[in-house]
Motif scaffolding. Structure first.
Motif, PDB file in Angstrom:
ATOM      1  N   ALA A 118       0.510  -1.573  -0.087  1.00 47.08           N
ATOM      2  CA  ALA A 118      -0.328   0.069   0.006  1.00 47.08           C
ATOM      3  C   ALA A 118       0.865   1.229  -0.157  1.00 47.08           C
ATOM      4  O   ALA A 118       0.520   2.641  -0.391  1.00 47.08           O
ATOM      5  CB  ALA A 118      -0.875   0.103   0.839  1.00 47.08           C
ATOM      6  N   GLU A 119       2.193   0.884   1.151  1.00 46.46           N
ATOM      7  CA  GLU A 119       2.730   2.186   0.856  1.00 46.46           C
ATOM      8  C   GLU A 119       3.443   2.331  -0.801  1.00 46.46           C
ATOM      9  O   GLU A 119       3.854   3.586  -0.471  1.00 46.46           O
ATOM     10  CB  GLU A 119       3.588   2.630   2.081  1.00 46.46           C
ATOM     11  N   GLY A 120       4.014   1.257  -1.086  1.00 43.27           N
ATOM     12  CA  GLY A 120       4.867   1.313  -1.977  1.00 43.27           C
ATOM     13  C   GLY A 120       6.032   1.554  -1.934  1.00 43.27           C
ATOM     14  O   GLY A 120       7.603   1.398  -2.363  1.00 43.27           O
ATOM     15  N   THR A 121       6.570   1.504  -0.333  1.00 41.49           N
ATOM     16  CA  THR A 121       8.270   1.487  -0.399  1.00 41.49           C
ATOM     17  C   THR A 121       7.952   0.383   1.346  1.00 41.49           C
ATOM     18  O   THR A 121       7.374   0.361   1.516  1.00 41.49           O
ATOM     19  CB  THR A 121       8.726   2.679   0.429  1.00 41.49           C
ATOM     20  N   VAL A 122       9.452   0.019   1.439  1.00 40.16           N
ATOM     21  CA  VAL A 122       9.921  -1.083   2.354  1.00 40.16           C
ATOM     22  C   VAL A 122      11.431  -0.253   3.092  1.00 40.16           C
ATOM     23  O   VAL A 122      12.089   0.398   2.739  1.00 40.16           O
ATOM     24  CB  VAL A 122      10.456  -2.229   1.564  1.00 40.16           C
ATOM     25  N   GLY A 123      11.490   0.972   4.122  1.00 39.28           N
ATOM     26  CA  GLY A 123      11.944   1.281   4.346  1.00 39.28           C
ATOM     27  C   GLY A 123      12.095   2.884   3.322  1.00 39.28           C
ATOM     28  O   GLY A 123      11.564   2.907   2.533  1.00 39.28           O
TER      29      GLY A 123
END
Length: 191
Positions: A118-123
């Protein structure tokens, strides 16, 4: 534009639906009460826990033929969280592919959490979706959906690689369940 059917309305189903919609694809979600509604998507995502897969396949006999079927499951023992439930020389994806000989089965989304999708990021990293399968066109079609949403897609190889992907998914879930990793975190790929 690709038509995508997502069977399962939980967190992962919702996250994958949002990703697919970002690429101007048409998306329809199927919940438990939608048994009379036929699956019509070119890509069908099985966004259900592994123990529910057999029931879904039994309810959708013939509806998945000639479609790209995406297995997102991690076949872990949900009672103990200490092992995978498929034989060591197999994978959930391989078992699903054996049950759907007229479908093009790919493994994807099982090494990411719903939050990182959902955020489109991992860290600080862009979320990467690993994709394994034996049909190059099926993998490319799914990769197109993923990248159109601004995420990265990596071809992880043949469907035989699903076993390793399931091990990574299992490790990530185990770490999160034991509060060693947040459910909003996860593994990232740097290229």
């Amino acid at each position: 534009m690709t038509h995508i059917s997502i069977i399962g309305t939980g967190n992962m189903g919702q996250a994958i639906s949002a990703i697919a919609a970002k690429g101007d694809n048409s998306v329809e979600l199927f919940g438990k009460t939608d048994l009379d509604k036929p699956v019509t998507g070119d890509i069908v995502v099985l966004a259900v826990p592994y123990p529910a897969v057999d029931q879904v396949l039994a309810q959708r006999v013939g509806q998945l033929d000639d479609k790209i079927v995406v297995d997102i499951t991690n076949p872990l023992n949900f009672e103990t969280y200490d092992s995978l439930t498929v034989p060591a020389d197999s994978s959930a994806a391989a078992e699903i592919a054996a049950k759907l000989p007229r479908s093009r089965v790919v493994k994807a989304f099982n090494t990411t959490f719903a939050g990182t999708l959902a955020e489109g990021t991992v860290g600080p990293l862009t979320t990467t979706v690993l994709i394994a399968g034996d049909d190059a066109d099926a993998k490319a079609a799914l990769a197109g959906v993923v990248t159109a949403a601004g995420l990265k897609a990596v071809d992880a190889g043949s469907l035989h690689r699903a076993r390793e992907m399931e091990a990574v998914g299992f490790l990530q879930i185990s770490l999160a369940a034991n509060e060693k990793l947040p459910w909003s975190g996860g593994f990232g790929v740097v290229n």
